[in-house]
Scaffold this active site. Structure first.
Site, PDB file in Angstrom:
ATOM      1  N   ILE A 159       0.793  -0.984   0.016  1.00  0.00           N
ATOM      2  CA  ILE A 159      -0.024   0.027   0.017  1.00  0.00           C
ATOM      3  C   ILE A 159       0.799   1.358   0.175  1.00  0.00           C
ATOM      4  O   ILE A 159       0.455   2.311  -0.557  1.00  0.00           O
ATOM      5  CB  ILE A 159      -1.107  -0.098   1.358  1.00  0.00           C
ATOM      6  CG1 ILE A 159      -2.120   1.180   1.096  1.00  0.00           C
ATOM      7  CG2 ILE A 159      -0.306   0.309   2.576  1.00  0.00           C
ATOM      8  CD1 ILE A 159      -3.129   0.715  -0.128  1.00  0.00           C
TER       9      ILE A 159
ATOM     10  N   LYS B 114      -5.291   2.023   7.525  1.00  0.00           N
ATOM     11  CA  LYS B 114      -6.528   1.131   8.199  1.00  0.00           C
ATOM     12  C   LYS B 114      -6.294  -0.049   8.190  1.00  0.00           C
ATOM     13  O   LYS B 114      -5.458  -0.621   7.296  1.00  0.00           O
ATOM     14  CB  LYS B 114      -7.775   1.622   7.290  1.00  0.00           C
ATOM     15  CG  LYS B 114      -7.519   1.185   5.814  1.00  0.00           C
ATOM     16  CD  LYS B 114      -8.635   0.171   5.112  1.00  0.00           C
ATOM     17  CE  LYS B 114      -8.363  -1.293   5.481  1.00  0.00           C
ATOM     18  NZ  LYS B 114      -8.558  -2.304   4.395  1.00  0.00           N
TER      19      LYS B 114
ATOM     20  N   ASP C 297     -10.777  -7.277   6.941  1.00  0.00           N
ATOM     21  CA  ASP C 297      -9.860  -6.282   6.121  1.00  0.00           C
ATOM     22  C   ASP C 297     -10.335  -5.626   4.968  1.00  0.00           C
ATOM     23  O   ASP C 297     -10.223  -4.229   4.903  1.00  0.00           O
ATOM     24  CB  ASP C 297      -8.345  -7.293   5.958  1.00  0.00           C
ATOM     25  CG  ASP C 297      -7.462  -6.252   5.536  1.00  0.00           C
ATOM     26  OD1 ASP C 297      -6.789  -5.467   5.909  1.00  0.00           O
ATOM     27  OD2 ASP C 297      -7.367  -6.306   4.228  1.00  0.00           O
TER      28      ASP C 297
END
Lengths: 311, 311
Positions: A14, A91, A169
């Site tokens: 990410i 997150k 998730d």
């Protein structure tokens, strides 16, 4: 204005796919340093470390983006705040709600910005959906979040461990849209959590919601066993009669079958615009609502065992 | 001063054993009304209803104590606050954290008192333990909460359902003491949850805690299968060298083997003293820390199946 000097801690997928390019393209930020346990060192970062504590030791770093797996975020964020850095959290923002509450209090105490990011909220279609639903009562909510875990999380063992969240998730992205657009709070009334026989995290889940006003037909289905077409859709029907559909993870909005918004996702651009503003005005933004719903689902959910999952 | 006119909603065991006699003995309260689905009607309550909405319709009722099972508390508390009543919540305060957060916001909005009660916190020994530990680092924490579910919860089916909390129903009392006395926040690092093959709630649990400073030896063991002597003990060892033991559910305190406090529990007397004060000054007291730890334990806990439990 001088740009915010920022460091990235944790250079996984990410960070490489989103944080790095978006920071590079935003002239209000300057990528000063990164830390990567595996020693990944982007050419344009002035400093690269393996140990994040070396990064936190740089006086010039104003803020850090913590992109590690969630299990270690609290520990690193705590040290970052205590070192006088503002903190952006990928997150989910921590491993537990109590860890997040601790960070919220600590950020307040040290007077630094703490920013919990929920990337799916940063779509124009989501903002338009929120506006369209404001003030209406909701008759039906159907969240369908079905994807192929083998494609999206190849070899990621931590997501299958206890505390690894499993299908929550991706599911928490859907919940972060739900908490954003619904005109009143939703609660978990019941949940079904499907645990593969050989795993400690759920591969699928069904959630029944309620609001303060209605026990209506409010539901979410998360499934990680989807092959073929993937679904990230949220349908909402109002008492007023109109129906709304957020498709493709929140990037398209249809109202009564009419396409109102369709645009390429620019979620992380939105995240860093917001972070820029928060740093500039010296405020925190800590939204724990999506995370709370996940904890609630685990607390009230009925666990059922399903077929073992082999990668 | 005129006493606070109070109503009790839900007349199960805890209301009959604790709330009713404690309210009667406190001249700052007047028991005006009760509501009981089963139609229980104490002689000294001026009004008795089967439907709590009739109780909420009484203009003279200033506050209600909600002693129903947790699954319906949020719904009733919401209506009570909207009817202009202040609210005392038995533990746990709601079925989920999101429900509690909703009540907190609603109480603030309508300007009424919301009070989450954790009865185990109202022991002198607990207050003394908190004072003794303040400012010290903790080296060891051992919580041992072992009781016989057949004795304490005969025939209570809801505690075994998904969302019924299982052994966390007593365990949350221990956690409410831990969050009260520990000089810094504790987080759930890992948990083991033992679910009987025929039940949807755990019969036993082991929790590993950590704090911001230490991964030390911090542990809790909850077990509902204890026959013979029951254990509700919390032992704490500090870096300073002294050790402290809260025994018998928080009613006795020993420091380095010396008995410092030993008194008959008067938990609910303390609860109603506090409620009196909160009503008088018009403040709320919403403590979600023990409940958050329970949700965290369910979220990160590893589930293991154990022998079926037959009553």
């Amino acid at each position: 204005m001088t740009p915010h000097k920022i460091g990235i801690i944790g250079l996984g997928k990410i960070a490489q796919d989103q944080h790095l390019p978006v920071i590079r393209a935003n002239s209000n930020f300057e990528l000063l340093a990164v830390s990567s346990q595996r020693g990944i060192a982007p050419e344009d970062a002035r400093y690269s470390f393996q140990d994040y504590r070396d990064l936190l030791g740089l006086k010039d770093v104003e803020a850090v983006a913590i992109c590690t797996p969630p299990q270690v975020r609290h520990h690193i964020a705590r040290e970052a705040l205590l070192a006088g850095k503002s903190v952006l959290l990928e997150k989910p923002p921590a491993a537990t709600l109590s860890e997040l509450e601790d960070l919220r209090q600590l950020a307040h105490k040290v007077g630094k910005t703490l920013f919990t990011t929920w990337h799916s909220q940063y779509n124009k279609a989501v903002e338009e959906a929120k506006k369209a639903l404001a003030g209406w009562s909701i008759k039906r909510l159907q969240v369908t979040w079905k994807e192929d875990v083998r494609h999206w999380h190849p070899g990621q063992q931590w997501i299958w461990a206890a505390g690894g969240f499993g299908v929550f998730d991706p599911g928490i992205n859907a919940l972060s849209i739900v908490t954003r657009i619904m005109p009143e709070p939703v609660f978990i009334k019941a949940a079904n959590l499907e645990f593969p026989a050989n795993r400690d995290a759920p591969i699928a889940a069904t959630l029944q919601f309620q609001t303060g006003h209605t026990d209506g037909n409010l539901q979410a289905v998360f499934d990680w066993r989807q092959t073929g077409p993937q679904s990230w859709d949220i349908e909402v029907e109002t008492e007023a009669g109109f129906a709304l559909k957020l498709a493709h993870g929140g990037s398209c909005l249809e109202i009564d079958g009419r396409l109102v918004v369709k645009e390429e996702p620019a979620e992380y651009q939105g995240i860093y615009r917001r972070f820029d503003a928060l740093l500039t005005i010296g405020r925190s933004e800590v939204d724990d609502a999506p995370f709370r719903l996940v904890a609630d689902a685990f607390m009230v959910g009925k666990r059922v065992q399903v077929e073992a999952f082999e990668e």
